[in-house]
Motif scaffolding. Structure first.
Motif, PDB file in Angstrom:
ATOM      1  N   ALA A  70      69.862  17.701  -8.101  1.00  0.00           N
ATOM      2  CA  ALA A  70      69.429  16.904  -6.949  1.00  0.00           C
ATOM      3  C   ALA A  70      69.795  17.610  -5.646  1.00  0.00           C
ATOM      4  O   ALA A  70      70.872  18.201  -5.522  1.00  0.00           O
ATOM      5  N   PRO A  71      68.936  17.527  -4.641  1.00  0.00           N
ATOM      6  CA  PRO A  71      69.217  18.169  -3.348  1.00  0.00           C
ATOM      7  C   PRO A  71      69.984  17.229  -2.419  1.00  0.00           C
ATOM      8  O   PRO A  71      69.451  16.787  -1.380  1.00  0.00           O
ATOM      9  N   GLY A  72      71.218  16.928  -2.779  1.00  0.00           N
ATOM     10  CA  GLY A  72      71.965  15.987  -1.956  1.00  0.00           C
ATOM     11  C   GLY A  72      73.423  16.351  -1.845  1.00  0.00           C
ATOM     12  O   GLY A  72      74.276  15.456  -1.838  1.00  0.00           O
ATOM     13  N   TRP A  73      73.742  17.633  -1.734  1.00  0.00           N
ATOM     14  CA  TRP A  73      75.149  18.029  -1.576  1.00  0.00           C
ATOM     15  C   TRP A  73      75.633  17.768  -0.166  1.00  0.00           C
ATOM     16  O   TRP A  73      76.807  17.464   0.034  1.00  0.00           O
ATOM     17  N   GLN A 109      68.230  17.247   3.603  1.00  0.00           N
ATOM     18  CA  GLN A 109      69.105  17.160   2.437  1.00  0.00           C
ATOM     19  C   GLN A 109      69.132  18.517   1.727  1.00  0.00           C
ATOM     20  O   GLN A 109      68.085  19.030   1.328  1.00  0.00           O
ATOM     21  N   GLN A 110      70.317  19.068   1.609  1.00  0.00           N
ATOM     22  CA  GLN A 110      70.483  20.391   1.028  1.00  0.00           C
ATOM     23  C   GLN A 110      71.293  20.300  -0.265  1.00  0.00           C
ATOM     24  O   GLN A 110      72.301  19.609  -0.323  1.00  0.00           O
ATOM     25  N   GLY A 111      70.828  21.012  -1.296  1.00  0.00           N
ATOM     26  CA  GLY A 111      71.519  21.062  -2.568  1.00  0.00           C
ATOM     27  C   GLY A 111      71.723  22.494  -3.018  1.00  0.00           C
ATOM     28  O   GLY A 111      71.692  23.434  -2.216  1.00  0.00           O
ATOM     29  N   LEU A 112      71.940  22.690  -4.307  1.00  0.00           N
ATOM     30  CA  LEU A 112      72.158  24.034  -4.845  1.00  0.00           C
ATOM     31  C   LEU A 112      70.861  24.772  -5.118  1.00  0.00           C
ATOM     32  O   LEU A 112      70.827  26.010  -5.086  1.00  0.00           O
ATOM     33  N   TRP A 113      69.786  24.027  -5.396  1.00  0.00           N
ATOM     34  CA  TRP A 113      68.538  24.671  -5.788  1.00  0.00           C
ATOM     35  C   TRP A 113      67.366  24.312  -4.886  1.00  0.00           C
ATOM     36  O   TRP A 113      66.325  25.002  -4.940  1.00  0.00           O
ATOM     37  N   ASP A 114      67.498  23.279  -4.108  1.00  0.00           N
ATOM     38  CA  ASP A 114      66.354  22.819  -3.323  1.00  0.00           C
ATOM     39  C   ASP A 114      66.834  22.189  -2.025  1.00  0.00           C
ATOM     40  O   ASP A 114      67.986  21.746  -1.908  1.00  0.00           O
ATOM     41  N   ILE A 115      65.903  22.129  -1.055  1.00  0.00           N
ATOM     42  CA  ILE A 115      66.145  21.486   0.233  1.00  0.00           C
ATOM     43  C   ILE A 115      64.960  20.567   0.503  1.00  0.00           C
ATOM     44  O   ILE A 115      63.799  20.967   0.359  1.00  0.00           O
ATOM     45  N   CYS A 116      65.248  19.334   0.908  1.00  0.00           N
ATOM     46  CA  CYS A 116      64.205  18.352   1.169  1.00  0.00           C
ATOM     47  C   CYS A 116      64.332  17.822   2.589  1.00  0.00           C
ATOM     48  O   CYS A 116      65.445  17.649   3.100  1.00  0.00           O
ATOM     49  N   ARG A 154      76.431  27.364  -8.365  1.00  0.00           N
ATOM     50  CA  ARG A 154      75.364  27.369  -9.371  1.00  0.00           C
ATOM     51  C   ARG A 154      75.881  27.820 -10.734  1.00  0.00           C
ATOM     52  O   ARG A 154      75.628  27.176 -11.762  1.00  0.00           O
ATOM     53  N   GLY A 155      76.596  28.939 -10.742  1.00  0.00           N
ATOM     54  CA  GLY A 155      77.107  29.461 -12.004  1.00  0.00           C
ATOM     55  C   GLY A 155      78.090  28.522 -12.683  1.00  0.00           C
ATOM     56  O   GLY A 155      78.018  28.290 -13.899  1.00  0.00           O
ATOM     57  N   LEU A 156      79.005  27.945 -11.900  1.00  0.00           N
ATOM     58  CA  LEU A 156      80.004  27.055 -12.494  1.00  0.00           C
ATOM     59  C   LEU A 156      79.390  25.754 -12.997  1.00  0.00           C
ATOM     60  O   LEU A 156      79.772  25.245 -14.060  1.00  0.00           O
ATOM     61  N   MET A 157      78.434  25.202 -12.284  1.00  0.00           N
ATOM     62  CA  MET A 157      77.813  23.952 -12.725  1.00  0.00           C
ATOM     63  C   MET A 157      76.988  24.165 -13.987  1.00  0.00           C
ATOM     64  O   MET A 157      77.026  23.338 -14.906  1.00  0.00           O
ATOM     65  N   LEU A 158      76.261  25.276 -14.060  1.00  0.00           N
ATOM     66  CA  LEU A 158      75.502  25.555 -15.281  1.00  0.00           C
ATOM     67  C   LEU A 158      76.439  25.798 -16.468  1.00  0.00           C
ATOM     68  O   LEU A 158      76.183  25.336 -17.588  1.00  0.00           O
TER      69      LEU A 158
END
Length: 258
Positions: A27-30, A46-53, A81-85
């Protein structure tokens, strides 16, 4: 056999934490950015690890797949990204291992396998908390076009999911300690049995007191033996013999008798 409570606790928290981690990762909500210069006042980024909305509070329109090279090139984004995956993959493996050890259709659960699964779940939760806490700490220092930066809901979900996994894995890891205690308990009787077989102890002598009859005891002793019963009979006989009799008394008839 009934599944132990510590395994039920861990097997419930681990999948719940994994779902929260997955939501937090994709989700883009960090973080949310408001009051962006040169943009509409109702625009929220709204900015996340993989997307921005881009969302607008007035019309509730959402435009995703926005590009921001400076934001995605930050070091914390690549590490998170690496740690969450890694946490998501490790949690799936841990749940599979723990399920193989917690099997309730067997007579006894496999404490060692379930404990290893709980340890992997614990590590998965730690891998989630590290990037979430780090991102929260340096959130305002990451490149942004506005100073109005707020915490996004993904950080909250990531914290909750990581804590749930840490608690569930920590409780399930107790199975390793239970297994070690069980081995010690199993080894103690075997050692004692081998020791007793090699060095058998002699049988204990039990001294039984001899029963001597009253007649033999009285004949062997110089002191005469009197029982309590004979003494009572003697006293009663003496009392009846020594009772005084009034011979002067003569019964006379009364009028009522006539």
């Amino acid at each position: 056999m009934r599944t132990p409570g510590i395994f039920i606790f861990g097997m419930v928290l681990a999948p719940c934490g994994w779902i929260l981690e997955l939501t937090s990762t994709v989700a883009p909500g960090w973080r949310t950015i408001n009051n962006i210069p040169g943009e509409s006042s109702d625009l929220v980024l709204q900015q996340g690890l993989w997307d921005i909305c881009r969302t607008f509070t007035s019309s509730r329109d959402i435009l995703c797949n926005q590009q921001d090279t400076q934001y995605f090139s930050a070091q914390i984004i690549q590490i998170a990204r690496g740690l969450m995956l890694a946490s998501l993959i490790l949690n799936v493996i841990a749940i599979g291992v723990a399920s193989a050890g917690v099997r309730c259709w067997t007579d006894t659960p496999q404490w060692t396998v379930a404990g290893i699964g709980g340890l992997l779940i614990f590590i998965s939760g730690v891998l989630t908390i590290i990037p979430v806490a780090w991102y929260t700490h340096i959130m305002t220092s990451i490149f942004s076009t506005s100073t109005d930066i707020r915490v996004g809901y993904c950080l909250v979900l990531g914290f909750i999911g990581g804590i749930m996994e840490v608690l569930g894995g920590l409780v399930m890891s107790i199975g390793l300690c239970r297994r070690c205690d069980g081995r010690k308990r199993d080894q103690r009787p075997r050692t004692n049995a081998v020791k007793s077989a090699r060095d058998p102890s002699p049988p204990h002598r039990v001294i039984v007191p001899s029963v001597i009859s009253v007649s033999s005891a009285s004949s062997a002793s110089s002191v005469p033996y009197y029982s309590k019963q004979s003494e009572m009979d003697f006293t009663r006989a003496k009392t009846q013999q020594d009772r005084p009799v009034n011979t002067a008394y003569k019964a006379q008839p009364y009028d009522s008798d006539l």
